[in-house]
Every structure is written in C-alpha cells, then in structure tokens.
Design an enzyme around this catalytic site. Structure first.
Site, PDB file in Angstrom:
ATOM      1  CG  PHE A 113     -10.366   8.475   7.408  1.00 14.03           C
ATOM      2  CD1 PHE A 113     -11.520   8.465   6.636  1.00 14.03           C
ATOM      3  CD2 PHE A 113      -9.220   7.890   6.880  1.00 14.03           C
ATOM      4  CE1 PHE A 113     -11.530   7.882   5.368  1.00 14.03           C
ATOM      5  CE2 PHE A 113      -9.213   7.305   5.616  1.00 14.03           C
ATOM      6  CZ  PHE A 113     -10.365   7.303   4.857  1.00 14.03           C
ATOM      7  CD  GLN A 233      -2.281   1.160   8.346  1.00 15.05           C
ATOM      8  OE1 GLN A 233      -2.456   1.737   7.278  1.00 15.05           O
ATOM      9  NE2 GLN A 233      -2.308   1.773   9.498  1.00 15.05           N
ATOM     10  CG  HIS A 235      -7.158  -1.255   5.506  1.00 16.69           C
ATOM     11  ND1 HIS A 235      -8.496  -1.506   5.691  1.00 16.69           N
ATOM     12  CD2 HIS A 235      -7.054   0.073   5.262  1.00 16.69           C
ATOM     13  CE1 HIS A 235      -9.168  -0.375   5.558  1.00 16.69           C
ATOM     14  NE2 HIS A 235      -8.320   0.604   5.302  1.00 16.69           N
ATOM     15  CG  LEU A 245      -8.730  -0.540   0.962  1.00 13.42           C
ATOM     16  CD1 LEU A 245      -8.120  -1.058   2.247  1.00 13.42           C
ATOM     17  CD2 LEU A 245      -8.220   0.856   0.660  1.00 13.42           C
ATOM     18  CD  GLU A 248      -9.718   4.268   8.535  1.00 19.03           C
ATOM     19  OE1 GLU A 248      -8.856   3.404   8.335  1.00 19.03           O
ATOM     20  OE2 GLU A 248      -9.554   5.228   9.290  1.00 19.03           O
ATOM     21  NE  ARG A 281      -6.540   2.635   7.802  1.00 24.88           N
ATOM     22  CZ  ARG A 281      -6.141   3.196   6.668  1.00 24.88           C
ATOM     23  NH1 ARG A 281      -4.917   3.006   6.236  1.00 24.88           N
ATOM     24  NH2 ARG A 281      -6.964   3.938   5.967  1.00 24.88           N
ATOM     25  CG  HIS A 346      -3.509  -0.683   3.591  1.00 29.38           C
ATOM     26  ND1 HIS A 346      -4.086  -0.696   2.338  1.00 29.38           N
ATOM     27  CD2 HIS A 346      -3.679   0.582   4.067  1.00 29.38           C
ATOM     28  CE1 HIS A 346      -4.573   0.504   2.066  1.00 29.38           C
ATOM     29  NE2 HIS A 346      -4.323   1.305   3.091  1.00 29.38           N
ATOM     30  NE  ARG A 381      -0.844   4.742   5.820  1.00 29.46           N
ATOM     31  CZ  ARG A 381      -2.000   4.892   5.158  1.00 29.46           C
ATOM     32  NH1 ARG A 381      -2.632   6.047   5.151  1.00 29.46           N
ATOM     33  NH2 ARG A 381      -2.527   3.864   4.514  1.00 29.46           N
TER      34      ARG A 381
HETATM   35  C1  LIG Z   1      -5.775   0.385  -2.020  1.00 29.16           C
HETATM   36  C2  LIG Z   1      -5.125   1.502  -1.265  1.00 29.16           C
HETATM   37  C3  LIG Z   1      -5.880   2.576  -0.829  1.00 29.16           C
HETATM   38  C4  LIG Z   1      -5.292   3.622  -0.126  1.00 29.16           C
HETATM   39  N1  LIG Z   1      -6.054   4.685   0.278  1.00 29.16           N
HETATM   40  C5  LIG Z   1      -5.465   5.717   0.920  1.00 29.16           C
HETATM   41  C6  LIG Z   1      -6.216   6.870   1.308  1.00 29.16           C
HETATM   42  O1  LIG Z   1      -7.400   6.978   1.058  1.00 29.16           O
HETATM   43  N2  LIG Z   1      -5.568   7.858   1.958  1.00 29.16           N
HETATM   44  C7  LIG Z   1      -4.244   7.810   2.255  1.00 29.16           C
HETATM   45  O2  LIG Z   1      -3.729   8.748   2.841  1.00 29.16           O
HETATM   46  N3  LIG Z   1      -3.510   6.741   1.879  1.00 29.16           N
HETATM   47  C8  LIG Z   1      -4.071   5.705   1.218  1.00 29.16           C
HETATM   48  N4  LIG Z   1      -3.322   4.624   0.842  1.00 29.16           N
HETATM   49  C9  LIG Z   1      -1.865   4.697   0.963  1.00 29.16           C
HETATM   50  C10 LIG Z   1      -1.302   5.563  -0.172  1.00 29.16           C
HETATM   51  O3  LIG Z   1      -2.171   5.540  -1.263  1.00 29.16           O
HETATM   52  C11 LIG Z   1       0.068   5.105  -0.623  1.00 29.16           C
HETATM   53  O4  LIG Z   1       0.918   5.019   0.484  1.00 29.16           O
HETATM   54  C12 LIG Z   1       0.643   6.098  -1.611  1.00 29.16           C
HETATM   55  O5  LIG Z   1      -0.239   6.340  -2.665  1.00 29.16           O
HETATM   56  C13 LIG Z   1       1.984   5.669  -2.155  1.00 29.16           C
HETATM   57  O6  LIG Z   1       2.389   6.667  -3.053  1.00 29.16           O
HETATM   58  P1  LIG Z   1       3.873   6.720  -3.578  1.00 29.16           P
HETATM   59  O7  LIG Z   1       3.966   7.911  -4.478  1.00 29.16           O
HETATM   60  O8  LIG Z   1       4.812   6.620  -2.460  1.00 29.16           O
HETATM   61  O9  LIG Z   1       3.990   5.374  -4.432  1.00 29.16           O
HETATM   62  P2  LIG Z   1       3.156   4.824  -5.689  1.00 29.16           P
HETATM   63  O10 LIG Z   1       1.967   5.618  -6.002  1.00 29.16           O
HETATM   64  O11 LIG Z   1       3.001   3.359  -5.482  1.00 29.16           O
HETATM   65  O12 LIG Z   1       4.162   5.053  -6.876  1.00 29.16           O
HETATM   66  C14 LIG Z   1       5.363   4.340  -6.956  1.00 29.16           C
HETATM   67  C15 LIG Z   1       6.015   4.698  -8.264  1.00 29.16           C
HETATM   68  O13 LIG Z   1       7.315   4.155  -8.277  1.00 29.16           O
HETATM   69  C16 LIG Z   1       7.557   3.531  -9.515  1.00 29.16           C
HETATM   70  N5  LIG Z   1       8.557   2.481  -9.288  1.00 29.16           N
HETATM   71  C17 LIG Z   1       8.576   1.526  -8.331  1.00 29.16           C
HETATM   72  N6  LIG Z   1       9.670   0.754  -8.460  1.00 29.16           N
HETATM   73  C18 LIG Z   1      10.358   1.243  -9.518  1.00 29.16           C
HETATM   74  C19 LIG Z   1      11.547   0.866 -10.181  1.00 29.16           C
HETATM   75  N7  LIG Z   1      12.287  -0.181  -9.784  1.00 29.16           N
HETATM   76  N8  LIG Z   1      11.933   1.571 -11.260  1.00 29.16           N
HETATM   77  C20 LIG Z   1      11.205   2.626 -11.704  1.00 29.16           C
HETATM   78  N9  LIG Z   1      10.060   3.014 -11.122  1.00 29.16           N
HETATM   79  C21 LIG Z   1       9.652   2.335 -10.053  1.00 29.16           C
HETATM   80  C22 LIG Z   1       6.214   3.029  -9.976  1.00 29.16           C
HETATM   81  O14 LIG Z   1       6.192   2.934 -11.359  1.00 29.16           O
HETATM   82  C23 LIG Z   1       5.308   4.161  -9.480  1.00 29.16           C
HETATM   83  O15 LIG Z   1       5.243   5.167 -10.458  1.00 29.16           O
HETATM   84  C24 LIG Z   1      -3.907   3.577   0.153  1.00 29.16           C
HETATM   85  C25 LIG Z   1      -3.146   2.488  -0.282  1.00 29.16           C
HETATM   86  C26 LIG Z   1      -3.754   1.449  -0.973  1.00 29.16           C
HETATM   87  C27 LIG Z   1      -2.916   0.288  -1.393  1.00 29.16           C
END
Ligand SMILES: Cc1cc2nc3c(=O)[nH]c(=O)nc-3n(C[C@H](O)[C@H](O)[C@H](O)COP(=O)(O)OP(=O)(O)OC[C@H]3O[C@@H](n4cnc5c(N)ncnc54)[C@H](O)[C@@H]3O)c2cc1C
Length: 614
Positions: A113, A233, A235, A245, A248, A281, A346, A381
């Site tokens: 990566f 970031q 992407h 997306l 990568e 990135r 991103h 990142r």
């Molecule tokens: C398309 C894409 C691909 C990616 N690929 C990678 C990868 O391959 N490797 C890597 O390391 N990172 C990757 N990333 C980054 C990574 O996936 C994210 O940073 C990470 O998944 C975020 O996880 P999280 O648990 O913080 O939030 P999320 O998975 O977004 O979860 C947020 C949660 O909060 C809840 N929530 C939000 N606001 C409220 C509210 N007001 N009230 C109640 N609930 C709420 C939502 O319902 C959800 O359940 C990628 C990001 C994207 C967008």
C-alpha cells in the site's frame, strides 16, 4: 430514560470493537446508532488493514512509516500503540472468523500500500470493511449486546462547569427515527463517540450521506477540543461523476496512472521517482491535479488508472469489486479500458482530541475511530491505517470506559496554561450568529446545572433537544436545509481543497457565515414523526456548517505546507514554527484556538523529522 454503564454512539468498526471490549470487561454496554450496524460506512472500506504480521516486518517499521506518512505531525505514543497492537487485533478478527484473503500455503495475504516499506496490508478481496463489520456484528449478537439502531443522537448531556476539563458527560439524547420520540440515555461510566467521518462537508467525497461529522460537532459544542481539523485527505482515485472510491488496492496490485498523453506521470515528471503510484495519497493527489492544471488531464478533469495488464484472473481474485464499481458508476469495463479517476475528499485526519486510551478532557467522554484524533495520522493518513485504528483504539476506549487500567496516558488532553494561544485574522466573525442563544448545544448560557444529579443532566439535555425539534418543526416555511448545505459543500470544494490559498480560505469563511445566517431561519417542511429525513438532515446540516468552519480556520491559521495541507503562500514544511497541533474549542459560542506540541519521543527513540520523499 434508558440507562447503561457504557453507551457507545455509532456502530461502525470503532463502535462495535469498543462495545465488545466494554462487555468483555464486564460492563452493561449498549450501542446507539442512526444506522443499523452493518450499514455503517466501515462496510465501504475496500483495500485493507495494516499490521506487521510477517517475518521481515516489525511494529517499529510500521510506526516509522506511519510517522513519516504523517509528515511528523503524528504523536509517537499513539502511533506506537497502533503499530504494536494491530497484529493482535487482526489475529483476533481472524479467530472470530473474518474471511481474509489467503496465500496458497494458507497464510493471510498481505499487499503493498502507499507509503509502506513492507507489503503489510491484510485484506479480504476488495471488501475488507464489509467482512470486518459482519465479523464483529456476529460477536455483538453472540454476546447479546443491546443495540438501539435507527436512533439519531442529537446531543451530549454534559455538566456545565466553566472549564471543559472540569465537566462530566453523563449520557446522550437520542431521537428515535421510527417513532419521532426523544429520549435520554444515561451512561453510568462513560459515553464513547464512534460516529465516523465528516465527508459530507464536501460535495465530492467517497463518504456516505450519513457521514456528517455529528459526533465531532457534538463534542466540539460541549467544549471538548477538536484537533488538526485542517488536515483532510483527498484520495487520488475516486470516480469523477460520483466520488465513489477505487481502492488503493488497485495500485497496490500494480495499477498504473496515465495522463492524457499516455505518460506514466508519477515517474515522468518526478512526483515520486522511487515509489511512483505507491507514493502516499497527498503526493499522488497533488500530482494528478498538477497534470490537469498543466493541460495534460483528460477532459480537463481527470487521469486514467489502468489495471488491464494485471490480467483477468488476478483482477477477479483480488479486485472483483472494482470491476463492478467502474461498470456501475462510470460505465467502464475495467478489464478492457482504463478507469477515469480524480482526487476526492476521503478522510478526516483530525477530530475529537483524545489520549491513547480514547479519553477526552471531559470526564466520562471518549472517542474512537475516524471521529477521534489521538493523533495517529498527523497531517496525512497512510492507506490501510484507519481500520487498525478502529480496532486498536475502539478496544482501548471500551476497556478504559468499563474500568480497565491501561496505564497513564502520555498524551495530554484539554487546554493547559502552557499551551500557546492562537490567533487568526478572519474576514467575518466565526462562531454562532447569536452567541447568547447558541452558547452551547449541551448547556446554554442561561441554564444553571447546580444541584442536578447525573440523571438530571440527561433530563435537562433531553428537554432542550425536544424543544429544538419542536421549534424546527414549527417553522414549516423556513429555509430548506438542502440549499444551505449545498452552498457550504460547494464552497468547501472550491476553496478548501487539495490546493489552498488565503483569499479562497477567506471566501469560504464568508460563505460559511452566510450559511449560518440562513440557518437561523431554517425550517422543516415535512411534519411527520416517522422517518423524517428532512428533520434529520436539517440537524446534520448544522454539524456540517460548524465543521466546515473549523476545517477552514485551521487551514487559514496553519502557515506552512505539511502533508495534505498545501498552502500557496507557504511552500515549505516549517518545523521550527509548526511542529504543533491545532486545537479549537467552542467557547461561549465562538471558536477558541490554541496549539500543543507534537510528541516525537517514542518508547525507544525520537522520530527526527526528515524530508519526506517517496
Ligand atoms: C470508501 C472508503 C474506503 C475505505 N477503505 C479503507 C481501507 O481499505 N483501509 C482503511 O484502513 N481505511 C479505509 N477507509 C477509512 C475507514 O474505512 C473509515 O475511516 C472507518 O471505517 C470509519 O469507521 P468508524 O467506525 O469510525 O465510522 P463508521 O463506520 O462510519 O461508523 C459510524 C457510525 O456512527 C453512527 N452515527 C453517526 N452519527 C450518529 C448520530 N448522530 N447518532 C447515532 N449514530 C450515529 C453511524 O450510524 C455509524 O454506525 C475507507 C473509507 C472509505 C470512505
């Protein structure tokens, strides 16, 4: 009022891991989430999870790559915790049944990566996040952890001492999306915010419509500092028409970027003479835009990402999902043609300031995942470093909130006397339009919390949230949130993007001010109580406005070029003056700015800043 020991807000990777950890520690834990857990945006993660698992690799190398990738703005205790703990967390996922891609000999596969000195990204095809989310959701069900899904958390219930460092978080207020009821959730031991990203601040983003930065905005308005918000970031490989997306992983497997002349520009123009497409990135995104600006873009907008030479068998085996995305969203058969790609928002490197145990400066308030800033990623990142952050720091926040002793944190949170105060000249006043009314969302200026017990703070916050909803619903003919939101998103994309300059940043602040003024008269046309998305998006729009302003203020004040933050007027990284984090907290309705130094002292060595080249 509902009551639990630990309340986790959000059911993505960070929230699920936090809840499992708190339950393991013996806490009565519940998750409150606006989406069902497996609809959380973690499910969109494609490429993989970094962990030093193999012979020849080491946590020290992972930590070094991460610090270099951060452009020396990450804090060593957080980075080293990530690098040391991600192998055991990945093995834990594997033991819970996560279907990792494997080699012929049965070992979990790892791919290169960007910015990594070793192929250390474990993956499950191009659906790593989907697998991760489902694996942890199974654990949730198995353990009987309570989930209040389709509950939108509106606010935190925080006591109102003058200094945020003296406050305590007693719970949250939720809005039941199915019934329209507003209820308090009291947390006896802690609230963990795991609400994910804020991509909807921009109009071209890889993030889902649900990623409106709610947790960051709530914590900010409750007085918790938010850190390094300027570092966004972009992407380099998103589909031009939708922002979807292209992982990568495509470049990790050998995908090549070409400009309109058919040149492999990463090498041809010396953007990254060693690593080419696998530079980090920020470097690749700037290179693509430079190509477009130099007239070598395709349709003046994008470049090509070609994976045809990898062959159908390998593509189907490792990147099948990408074929569907290119076909469905761009009408391109990526086995036969290159894919159009351009940079898109991103990830937010900044977020709620926490230490390496996930604690904020407000007692009982934790944050983990993309909404938090420990800080692992600094100013940029590395791909594959967010998913390990979710599981490593999600688990730590869960354990700590439930009472496990994780040792004293090295990172300090909150405002301390010795921190340097910040000042930035803005063309309009930032902050609330009417400070006395909007002094804080969790405790307005006139309210007196003396004499309230913990449940009383939750009740008070619930009453306020109910009043706010009623007033939004009463103003049926007010301004529609969609216009206001679209104006902010457009301005952020035009003015606070990959390339930044003072005039444009100031323009963004003026646009945000206009949006704040328009929001004073916002109203909700849909009067229904069931699945009222008009109401919810109106509430989210305020979060978007507050965070757009925080990002822009940080971008304006930081007078250097570091990581993802490029400034036209300041073309050098300035370690003498800017080896420090930007902190903002919402104080009496206006943002207060200060700085704290970066921690470069690791367990065994100091990470001496070097020129970052790939
Ligand atoms: C398309 C894409 C691909 C990616 N690929 C990678 C990868 O391959 N490797 C890597 O390391 N990172 C990757 N990333 C980054 C990574 O996936 C994210 O940073 C990470 O998944 C975020 O996880 P999280 O648990 O913080 O939030 P999320 O998975 O977004 O979860 C947020 C949660 O909060 C809840 N929530 C939000 N606001 C409220 C509210 N007001 N009230 C109640 N609930 C709420 C939502 O319902 C959800 O359940 C990628 C990001 C994207 C967008």
């Amino acid at each position: 009022m509902y009551e639990h020991d630990v309340i986790v807000v959000g059911a993505g990777g960070a929230g699920l891991r936090a809840a499992i950890a708190a339950q393991e520690e013996g806490a009565d834990v519940a998750i409150v989430s606006k989406l069902h857990p497996v609809r959380s945006h973690t499910g969109a993660a494609e490429g993989g999870i970094n962990a030093a698992l193999r012979e020849g690799d080491s946590w020290e190398d992972h930590a070094y790559d991460t610090m270099k990738g951060s452009d020396y703005l990450g804090d060593a205790p957080a980075i080293e915790t990530l690098a040391q703990t991600s192998p055991e967390e990945v093995i834990q996922l594997e033991h819970w049944g996560m279907a990792f891609s494997r080699e012929e000999d049965g070992r979990v596969s790892q791919r290169p990566f960007g910015g990594l000195s070793f192929p250390r990204t474990t993956y499950a095809g191009a659906e790593t996040g989907h697998q991760l989310l489902h694996t942890m959701y199974e654990q949730l069900v198995k353990r009987g952890i309570e989930v209040y899904d389709e509950w939108h958390v509106l606010d935190l219930a925080v006591s109102d001492e003058d200094a945020p460092e003296d406050r305590t978080c007693h719970g949250v207020v939720g809005y039941d999306i199915q019934s329209g009821n507003v209820e308090g959730f009291r947390a006896r031991d802690g609230v963990i915010l795991a609400t994910g990203g804020l991509g909807q601040v921009y109009d071209h983003t890889t993030n889902a419509v649900s990623n409106t930065g709610d947790g960051v905005a709530m914590a900010y308005r409750a007085g918790a500092p938010i850190e390094d918000m300027e570092f966004i970031q972009f992407h380099p490989t998103t589909l031009p028409s939708t922002g979807v997306l292209i992982s990568e992983g495509v470049r990790g497997e050998g995908g090549i970027l070409y400009n309109a002349e058919g040149e492999r520009f990463m090498f041809e123009y010396g953007y990254a003479s060693n690593d080419g497409e696998l530079a980090s990135r920020d470097v690749v995104s700037r290179a693509e835009l430079n190509e477009v600006n130099a007239g070598r873009g395709i349709e003046d907008e994008y470049v090509h990402l070609d994976m045809r030479h990898l062959g159908e068998e390998r593509i189907i085996d490792r990147l099948e999902n990408i074929l569907h995305l290119a076909e469905d969203f761009e009408g391109v058969d990526a086995l036969e043609e290159p894919m159009p790609v351009k940079p898109g928002q991103h990830y937010a490197m900044g977020g709620i300031e926490t230490d390496e145990n996930g604690e904020t400066c407000i007692s009982g308030l934790y944050a983990a995942g993309e909404c938090a800033c420990a800080s692992v990623h600094g100013s940029n990142r590395l791909g594959g470093n967010a998913l390990p952050e979710l599981i490593v720091f999600g688990a730590r926040a869960g354990y700590h909130a439930a009472g496990r002793d994780l040792g004293e944190a090295e990172i300090t949170t909150g405002k301390r006397g010795e921190w340097e105060a910040g000042d930035v000249e803005t063309p309009v006043d930032p902050g609330a339009v009417e400070p006395d009314v909007e002094a804080d969302a969790s405790g307005d200026a006139v309210a007196d919390g003396s004499g309230l017990d913990p449940a009383g703070f939750v009740e008070r916050a619930t009453e306020r949230a109910t009043e706010r909803i009623e007033s939004l619903l009463t103003n049926e003919d007010g301004r529609n949130h969609a216009e206001i939101r679209a104006d902010v998103q457009q301005s952020m994309t035009d003015n606070v993007n990959v390339f930044r300059e003072e005039d444009a940043l100031k323009q963004a602040l003026r646009d945000i001010r206009e949006a704040r003024e328009a929001y004073q008269d916002v109203g909700v046309a849909d009067q229904s109580r069931t699945f009222n998305t008009d109401l919810l998006q109106t509430i989210e729009t305020r979060n978007i406005i507050d965070l757009a302003e925080a990002i822009t203020l940080g971008a304006l004040v930081r007078e250097e070029f570091r990581g993802a933050h490029w400034r036209k007027e300041y073309q050098e990284r300035d370690d003498e003056n800017w080896l420090k984090h930007t902190l903002l907290s919402w104080n009496d309705g206006s943002p207060e700015l200060w700085f704290k130094p970066v921690i470069l002292e690791g367990e065994e060595k100091r990470y001496e800043p070097k020129i970052r080249s790939y």
